[in-house]
Scaffold this active site. Structure first.
Site, PDB file in Angstrom:
ATOM      1  N   ASP A 196     148.745  51.024 -14.661  1.00  0.00           N
ATOM      2  CA  ASP A 196     147.844  51.339 -13.547  1.00  0.00           C
ATOM      3  C   ASP A 196     146.451  51.042 -14.137  1.00  0.00           C
ATOM      4  OD1 ASP A 196     147.917  52.944 -10.744  1.00  0.00           O
ATOM      5  OD2 ASP A 196     146.142  53.553 -11.829  1.00  0.00           O
ATOM      6  N   LYS A 250     154.159  59.239 -11.607  1.00  0.00           N
ATOM      7  CA  LYS A 250     152.869  58.743 -12.103  1.00  0.00           C
ATOM      8  C   LYS A 250     152.565  59.463 -13.396  1.00  0.00           C
ATOM      9  CE  LYS A 250     149.889  55.728 -10.664  1.00  0.00           C
ATOM     10  NZ  LYS A 250     150.029  54.589  -9.749  1.00  0.00           N
TER      11      LYS A 250
HETATM   12  O1  2IT Z   1     149.968  52.190  -8.042  1.00  0.00           O
HETATM   13  C1  2IT Z   1     150.948  51.474  -8.320  1.00  0.00           C
HETATM   14  O2  2IT Z   1     151.785  51.177  -7.481  1.00  0.00           O
HETATM   15  C2  2IT Z   1     151.074  51.022  -9.691  1.00  0.00           C
HETATM   16  N1  2IT Z   1     150.239  51.360 -10.518  1.00  0.00           N
HETATM   17  C3  2IT Z   1     152.250  50.172 -10.097  1.00  0.00           C
HETATM   18  C4  2IT Z   1     153.400  51.007 -10.513  1.00  0.00           C
HETATM   19  C5  2IT Z   1     154.577  50.232 -11.057  1.00  0.00           C
HETATM   20  O3  2IT Z   1     155.554  50.893 -11.407  1.00  0.00           O
HETATM   21  O4  2IT Z   1     154.520  49.011 -11.145  1.00  0.00           O
END
Ligand code: 2IT
Length: 368
Positions: free
Chosen positions: A85, A45
């Protein structure tokens, strides 16, 4: 966070309240969520306390470029593949990916997902989290001998994810009859369908902080400064806004409402005490966000597959795979809990199934 199952994978969040603690919980959750998809993706993240809200396109582009000028050395299609996100949508991913391509000098599409379809993105990625959440809900209802058709939903959030839920719910004959935004909540007994779905996109683009204009336009009730947790004339609650949206006070109202299904959608929308309180309510079914919202990252994984084979799949192909993944996540969670003698406990089941997958891959690869 973890790359035992595949390249680090997760979203970037651009919001003014972003801090290390928030990114840490998101990365931790992401690791097990990504494992639940059964796709070859690890967990990660990232983000910034820069908020695109109220900024011009030029400002957003310059921020994304500056961010990527440093960030590019940490990512890559086989290393770490970020996506969006909160606050990072197609526009931001486009600017980020453009700068990445410019710096590395190669069309390495798989280095970022959530791209627009015209730059190698997957069809249905924007809708995937919301659609996946409704597919998951369908499995929960099926387990109880019920159908999605006719179900009424109260939710918070009408961003990308919330909008996807409204759209898929309407398609399957269910209705979102309550939704909450930062300024209060809307009660639309007819449900958010048809042109109302288009209006939400318009309203959000103009001002993401107010949902009251929806009530003014369609003549429905607006309750200022309140959340819709505790309303009785629904079947399902789906918090799809932000972390810690539902605290103990709201959980008590939800339990008192007699509504049976509490389906988390946003990442960790419930405080721990509120979550355990609801899980303890006899007859109440609670589903955890790391399972329910995994459809988003799942379609990101499918975007990486399409990029790797230099092909673009149809909406039908992507949707069929998404449905299969969500059915599988519900089944794997249910079975993992049952194996441990915990009954139909979707929260424990998702944690156990996700953890086991990561742990097995780590142990198989030895101490590295
Ligand atoms: O919280 C999540 O799963 C996302 N923000 C998507 C992450 C992604 O790599 O598509």
């Amino acid at each position: 966070y973890n790359a035992a199952l595949g390249p680090y994978k997760g979203g970037l969040r651009f919001a003014s309240n972003v801090n290390l603690s928030i990114i840490k919980f998101l990365g931790f959750e992401q690791t097990f969520k990504d494992a639940l998809t059964c796709l070859p993706i690890g967990g990660a993240k990232g983000g910034s306390d820069f908020s695109p809200i109220g900024r011009s396109d030029g400002e957003v582009m310059r921020f994304c470029q500056a961010f990527m000028t440093e960030f590019h050395r940490h990512i890559g299609q086989d290393i770490d593949c970020p996506a969006g996100d909160v606050g990072v949508g197609g526009r931001e991913v486009g600017y980020l990916y453009g700068q990445y391509r410019r710096i590395v000098g190669a069309a390495e599409f798989g280095a970022m997902s959530g791209k627009a379809v015209c730059t190698g993105g997957s069809i249905l990625r924007p809708e995937a989290t919301g659609f996946g959440a409704v597919y998951y809900l369908r499995e929960v209802l099926k387990h109880d001998g019920k159908e999605v058709k006719g179900i009424r939903v109260a939710m918070s959030g009408y961003g990308n994810v919330g909008w996807g839920i409204m759209k898929k719910a309407a398609e399957l004959g269910a209705k979102v009859t309550y939704f909450a935004g930062p300024d209060g909540y809307i009660h639309d007994p007819d449900g958010v369908t048809g042109e109302k779905l288009d209006y939400i996109l318009e309203m959000r683009a103009k001002d993401p902080m107010h949902c009251k204009p929806y009530a003014d336009k369609f003549g429905c009730e607006f309750v200022a400064g309140e959340k819709c947790w505790g309303v009785k004339d629904v079947d399902v609650y789906m918090p799809a806004a932000m972390q810690n949206d539902v605290k103990m006070e709201s959980a008590e109202k939800i339990a008192a409402s007699g509504v049976k299904y509490y389906i988390e959608v946003a990442n960790m929308p419930t405080t721990n005490d509120a979550l355990y309180f609801m899980m303890d309510q006899p007859g109440m079914i609670v589903a955890p966000s790391k399972a329910v919202n995994a459809g988003g990252v799942a379609v990101s994984g499918l975007e990486m597959s399409q990029n790797a084979e230099r092909l673009a799949w149809t909406a039908e192909e992507v949707d069929a795979k998404l449905r299969h993944i969500m059915v599988n996540i519900h089944k794997a969670s249910m079975e993992a809990a049952e194996e441990c003698g915990l009954g139909y406990n979707l929260v424990a089941g998702a944690n156990i199934a996700g953890f086991k997958k990561v742990a097995d891959a780590m142990m198989a690869q030895g101490i590295v």
